[in-house]
Motif scaffolding. Structure first.
Motif, PDB file in Angstrom:
ATOM      1  N   PRO A 191      38.267  23.951 -13.076  1.00 28.75           N
ATOM      2  CA  PRO A 191      37.052  24.300 -12.329  1.00 28.75           C
ATOM      3  C   PRO A 191      37.425  25.024 -11.039  1.00 28.75           C
ATOM      4  O   PRO A 191      38.422  24.691 -10.395  1.00 28.75           O
ATOM      5  N   LEU A 192      36.639  26.024 -10.702  1.00 30.16           N
ATOM      6  CA  LEU A 192      36.864  26.773  -9.473  1.00 30.16           C
ATOM      7  C   LEU A 192      35.749  26.460  -8.484  1.00 30.16           C
ATOM      8  O   LEU A 192      34.591  26.336  -8.858  1.00 30.16           O
ATOM      9  N   ASP A 193      36.109  26.327  -7.244  1.00 30.29           N
ATOM     10  CA  ASP A 193      35.166  26.105  -6.151  1.00 30.29           C
ATOM     11  C   ASP A 193      35.077  27.444  -5.409  1.00 30.29           C
ATOM     12  O   ASP A 193      36.017  27.852  -4.747  1.00 30.29           O
ATOM     13  N   TRP A 194      33.967  28.132  -5.553  1.00 34.67           N
ATOM     14  CA  TRP A 194      33.794  29.489  -5.048  1.00 34.67           C
ATOM     15  C   TRP A 194      33.348  29.549  -3.589  1.00 34.67           C
ATOM     16  O   TRP A 194      33.039  30.618  -3.084  1.00 34.67           O
ATOM     17  N   ARG A 195      33.301  28.441  -2.872  1.00 33.66           N
ATOM     18  CA  ARG A 195      32.685  28.465  -1.542  1.00 33.66           C
ATOM     19  C   ARG A 195      33.450  29.267  -0.498  1.00 33.66           C
ATOM     20  O   ARG A 195      32.915  29.531   0.562  1.00 33.66           O
ATOM     21  N   TRP A 196      34.675  29.678  -0.734  1.00 36.76           N
ATOM     22  CA  TRP A 196      35.382  30.548   0.203  1.00 36.76           C
ATOM     23  C   TRP A 196      35.136  32.020  -0.114  1.00 36.76           C
ATOM     24  O   TRP A 196      35.826  32.898   0.391  1.00 36.76           O
ATOM     25  N   THR A 197      34.166  32.284  -0.996  1.00 39.51           N
ATOM     26  CA  THR A 197      33.763  33.652  -1.323  1.00 39.51           C
ATOM     27  C   THR A 197      32.245  33.742  -1.172  1.00 39.51           C
ATOM     28  O   THR A 197      31.551  32.722  -1.201  1.00 39.51           O
ATOM     29  N   ASP A 198      31.745  34.962  -1.048  1.00 40.48           N
ATOM     30  CA  ASP A 198      30.298  35.138  -1.060  1.00 40.48           C
ATOM     31  C   ASP A 198      29.948  36.596  -1.325  1.00 40.48           C
ATOM     32  O   ASP A 198      30.819  37.467  -1.331  1.00 40.48           O
ATOM     33  N   GLY A 199      28.675  36.850  -1.562  1.00 45.67           N
ATOM     34  CA  GLY A 199      28.149  38.201  -1.719  1.00 45.67           C
ATOM     35  C   GLY A 199      28.884  39.042  -2.747  1.00 45.67           C
ATOM     36  O   GLY A 199      29.199  38.595  -3.846  1.00 45.67           O
ATOM     37  N   VAL A 200      29.145  40.287  -2.350  1.00 42.82           N
ATOM     38  CA  VAL A 200      29.811  41.251  -3.229  1.00 42.82           C
ATOM     39  C   VAL A 200      31.195  40.759  -3.620  1.00 42.82           C
ATOM     40  O   VAL A 200      31.608  40.905  -4.776  1.00 42.82           O
ATOM     41  N   GLN A 201      31.911  40.151  -2.690  1.00 40.75           N
ATOM     42  CA  GLN A 201      33.246  39.631  -2.999  1.00 40.75           C
ATOM     43  C   GLN A 201      33.166  38.650  -4.162  1.00 40.75           C
ATOM     44  O   GLN A 201      33.919  38.750  -5.133  1.00 40.75           O
ATOM     45  N   ARG A 202      32.257  37.696  -4.080  1.00 39.94           N
ATOM     46  CA  ARG A 202      32.123  36.701  -5.149  1.00 39.94           C
ATOM     47  C   ARG A 202      31.731  37.366  -6.459  1.00 39.94           C
ATOM     48  O   ARG A 202      32.272  37.039  -7.521  1.00 39.94           O
TER      49      ARG A 202
END
Length: 188
Positions: A76-87
């Motif tokens: 599982p990946l926790d995406w909270r250190w990314t956002d918007g276009v980057q994510r």
């Protein structure tokens, strides 16, 4: 954003030394070489306690990958250190570019749908290059598989980073092994 993490340090066959992965209650939130700057993003930089099942699973998957026995991370990946276009771009990369495949910066820009069609192709490709350079999940979200239209392109860390990219692409069978290849057997 500050969050509490446990670190999993995994030896690698690379000259850059071990990889450190940050694990939260949601999944892996970050990956860097041991001297990376991820510690600044987290409140807790302690190694995972002995017997931590999540940490053991992460260590096993990454170790198997470096040994040439794993082609997909089922973590599982926790995406909270990314956002918007980057994510959006990173999630497209993670979902659509499998082990042994590559995609160009421009192809990933178009595939992600993150850029308006009016944006010139070379600008979107450059933006994707910057996103790859800021990828907090560099091994699990395989930015090494993103290449320039006319060659390998770049990789964080200068010349050492390019050696890592070449090693990973050789491991995955994208590049042929050289005479000094020190990794596991790779597909011909």
């Amino acid at each position: 954003m500050e969050i509490e993490v446990h670190w999993v340090e995994i030896p690698t066959p690379l000259l850059t030394g071990p990889v450190r992965l940050a694990v939260t209650d949601r999944g892996v939130v970050g990956a860097s070489f041991a001297d990376g700057d991820m510690l600044q993003r987290a409140r807790s930089g302690e190694l995972a306690p002995e017997g931590d099942e999540r940490a053991a699973r992460v260590a096993a998957h990454v170790g198997e990958y470096f040994a040439g026995r794993r082609r997909a991370f089922e973590l599982p990946l926790d995406w909270r250190w990314t956002d918007g276009v980057q994510r959006q771009v990173l999630q497209t990369l993670e979902r659509t570019v499998a082990y042994g495949d590559t995609v160009t910066y421009g192809q990933l820009a178009a595939r992600s749908g993150a850029f308006e069609q009016e944006v010139e192709q070379h600008l979107a490709a450059r933006a994707v290059g910057q996103i790859m350079g800021s990828n907090p999940l560099f091994l699990l979200v395989p930015c090494h598989r993103v290449v320039a239209a006319d060659g390998l392109g770049g990789f964080g860390g200068g010349e050492a980073g390019m050696a890592v990219k070449r090693w990973l692409l050789t491991l995955e069978g994208v590049l042929p092994p050289t005479l000094d290849w020190d990794g596991p057997d790779v597909p011909a």
